[in-house]
Design a protein around this motif. Structure first.
Motif, PDB file in Angstrom:
ATOM      1  N   GLY A   1      23.381  60.080  38.186  1.00 56.65           N
ATOM      2  CA  GLY A   1      24.081  58.796  38.157  1.00 56.65           C
ATOM      3  C   GLY A   1      24.581  58.473  36.760  1.00 56.65           C
ATOM      4  O   GLY A   1      25.673  57.921  36.593  1.00 56.65           O
ATOM      5  N   THR A   2      23.798  58.827  35.760  1.00 58.98           N
ATOM      6  CA  THR A   2      24.203  58.579  34.375  1.00 58.98           C
ATOM      7  C   THR A   2      25.476  59.362  34.052  1.00 58.98           C
ATOM      8  O   THR A   2      26.432  58.816  33.477  1.00 58.98           O
ATOM      9  CB  THR A   2      23.073  59.006  33.408  1.00 58.98           C
ATOM     10  OG1 THR A   2      21.860  58.371  33.825  1.00 58.98           O
ATOM     11  CG2 THR A   2      23.382  58.596  31.983  1.00 58.98           C
TER      12      THR A   2
ATOM     13  N   ASP B   1      28.502  50.215  38.918  1.00 55.01           N
ATOM     14  CA  ASP B   1      27.265  50.986  38.822  1.00 55.01           C
ATOM     15  C   ASP B   1      26.530  50.789  40.149  1.00 55.01           C
ATOM     16  O   ASP B   1      25.781  49.831  40.346  1.00 55.01           O
ATOM     17  CB  ASP B   1      26.407  50.538  37.649  1.00 55.01           C
ATOM     18  CG  ASP B   1      25.130  51.376  37.515  1.00 55.01           C
ATOM     19  OD1 ASP B   1      24.745  52.036  38.499  1.00 55.01           O
ATOM     20  OD2 ASP B   1      24.514  51.355  36.435  1.00 55.01           O
TER      21      ASP B   1
ATOM     22  N   SER C   1      23.765  57.324  42.267  1.00 53.52           N
ATOM     23  CA  SER C   1      22.728  58.277  41.866  1.00 53.52           C
ATOM     24  C   SER C   1      21.986  58.760  43.104  1.00 53.52           C
ATOM     25  O   SER C   1      21.729  57.981  44.020  1.00 53.52           O
ATOM     26  CB  SER C   1      21.743  57.585  40.928  1.00 53.52           C
ATOM     27  OG  SER C   1      20.556  58.352  40.802  1.00 53.52           O
TER      28      SER C   1
ATOM     29  N   LYS D   1      15.969  56.680  44.655  1.00 56.38           N
ATOM     30  CA  LYS D   1      17.067  55.820  45.112  1.00 56.38           C
ATOM     31  C   LYS D   1      17.099  55.844  46.642  1.00 56.38           C
ATOM     32  O   LYS D   1      16.550  56.762  47.271  1.00 56.38           O
ATOM     33  CB  LYS D   1      18.400  56.325  44.559  1.00 56.38           C
ATOM     34  CG  LYS D   1      18.416  56.550  43.060  1.00 56.38           C
ATOM     35  CD  LYS D   1      18.379  55.272  42.247  1.00 56.38           C
ATOM     36  CE  LYS D   1      18.415  55.628  40.765  1.00 56.38           C
ATOM     37  NZ  LYS D   1      18.393  54.500  39.858  1.00 56.38           N
TER      38      LYS D   1
ATOM     39  N   GLN E   1      22.091  52.017  42.819  1.00 56.90           N
ATOM     40  CA  GLN E   1      21.078  51.528  43.761  1.00 56.90           C
ATOM     41  C   GLN E   1      21.674  51.055  45.086  1.00 56.90           C
ATOM     42  O   GLN E   1      20.921  50.691  45.993  1.00 56.90           O
ATOM     43  CB  GLN E   1      20.303  50.364  43.101  1.00 56.90           C
ATOM     44  CG  GLN E   1      19.670  50.777  41.777  1.00 56.90           C
ATOM     45  CD  GLN E   1      18.908  49.650  41.095  1.00 56.90           C
ATOM     46  OE1 GLN E   1      18.736  48.564  41.652  1.00 56.90           O
ATOM     47  NE2 GLN E   1      18.447  49.892  39.882  1.00 56.90           N
TER      48      GLN E   1
END
Ligand SMILES: *Cc1c(COP(=O)(O)O)cnc(C)c1O
Length: 374
Positions: free
Chosen positions: A64-65, A165, A189, A194, A168
């Motif tokens: 995810g980053t 973002d 992510s 998650k 989640q």
């Protein structure tokens, strides 16, 4: 005194039981064909994800980053650019901005949804040139699985691009739209904890923009051009492993069932707790993935200790807002300050939440919270 055995915060073993031998078979198939990098399962997963949220392009990647970073790189966000983000989030949100060379500008959150507060954003956008920065992008976070208020945010974003973002929130909806189709691009992510997780690191970017998608596909393989050894730009090594894609395809098949089960847990928690603590509040016209079920209490340490004694694990997301972390404390903050982010970090407590919590376990959680308050 502990009369019941403790149970896990997230029960991946129960999910494995439901999946049976499907994941093992999917992994064996990858071992057999041997295409560990960019094998056929990667494209299959990207198509399935795109179809599930009605978006033109899905580009999977290593986390995810990296998904967040890749979008900022594709948009050319760089030194001198301001990217507005909530202060009450996981560090990766700010980290991606700083890694791109841009400046995270911290904005406060709404006390009910815990998501980016449009009025705080508006005031931060207004003063950003005083810091010598250009307003480049807004990165709202769909915290704990609830989509942020994208209508209000785009009204005050003043032309800045919106990168969601959605680490989640993949699987949630807003105004009839699936997360993935919100903003100019969204990043999620597949980290194991998650709502849709693989068995390692993984992520994906969602966008309707053809040019952005092409750049993302290049950036995830060292900025590759048409040929393998032609490098058109500086990129990353950020591909999703074929094995993780194969696992995700199996998990995607049961994901809708799991989302419904998580909603049922959230409903039961709400019925059992709303009269004694601040329970999560969803804005009208959104659904949540319930990545976390987070209550707000006055004496959090006492509450978490009482629950631990009753065999119930809890977690604090997040104990400190990012502008108070050593790595991020020198970045600009919204003019009126970040009072809500600061107070939430003192009172939030996340309860066990996953699709396989039995009604008996849910009642144990509810009873333990209620008796701790007595
Ligand atoms: C988990 C998470 C990320 C980072 O995802 P990784 O796959 O762990 O890199 C980013 N933002 C938020 C809000 C997250 O919860």
């Amino acid at each position: 005194m502990n009369t019941f055995p403790a149970f896990p915060f997230i029960d991946l073993a129960a999910q494995q039981l439901r999946l049976g031998d499907r994941v093992g078979k999917a992994i064996s198939q990858v071992l057999q064909h041997g295409k560990f990098i960019m094998g056929p399962e990667v494209g299959e997963l990207e198509n399935a994800l795109a179809l599930s949220c009605g978006v033109r392009h899905v580009v999977t990647c290593s986390s995810g980053t990296d998904a967040l970073l890749m979008v900022l790189m594709a948009w050319g966000v760089r030194s001198g650019d301001a990217v507005f983000i909530p202060a009450f989030t996981f560090a990766a949100t700010a980290e991606a901005v700083a890694l791109a060379g841009a400046t995270p500008v911290f904005v406060d959150v709404d006390p009910h949804t815990f998501n980016l507060a449009p009025d705080s954003l508006e005031s931060a956008v207004r003063v950003v040139d005083e810091h010598g920065l250009r307003s480049a992008a807004v990165m709202p976070v769909d915290l704990f699985g609830q989509p942020a208020d994208y209508n209000a945010i785009s009204q005050v974003a003043n032309g800045a691009q919106v990168l969601v973002d959605a680490a989640q929130s993949f699987g949630a909806m807003s105004g009839g739209c699936r997360v993935g189709a919100l903003g100019d691009a969204a990043a999620t992510s597949f980290s194991p904890a998650k709502p849709l997780g693989c068995y390692g690191d993984g992520g994906a970017v969602f966008t309707d923009n053809d040019a952005t998608a092409e750049l993302l596909r290049s950036i995830r393989v060292h900025g590759q051009g048409f040929h393998k050894y032609e490098n058109q730009r500086i990129g990353l090594n950020a591909r999703l492993d074929t094995i993780q894609a194969a696992i995700l395809l199996e998990k995607l098949a049961i994901f809708d069932d799991e989302l419904a089960a998580r909603q049922a847990v959230a409903d039961r928690y709400c019925d059992g707790l709303a009269d004694v603590v601040q329970v999560p509040w969803l804005a009208p016209s959104v659904t949540s993935t319930w990545a976390q079920y987070t209550i707000v209490v006055d004496r959090r340490d006492e509450m978490s200790a009482a629950l631990r004694d009753a065999g119930i694990p809890t977690a604090v997301y997040y104990p400190r807002p990012l502008h108070q972390q050593a790595a991020y404390r020198f970045f600009p903050v919204a003019p009126a300050g970040l009072a809500i982010s600061e107070s939430l970090s003192q009172g939030v407590l996340s309860l066990p939440m996953h699709a396989y919590l039995s009604p008996h376990q849910q009642d144990r959680v509810i009873n333990a919270v209620r008796s701790a308050l007595r």
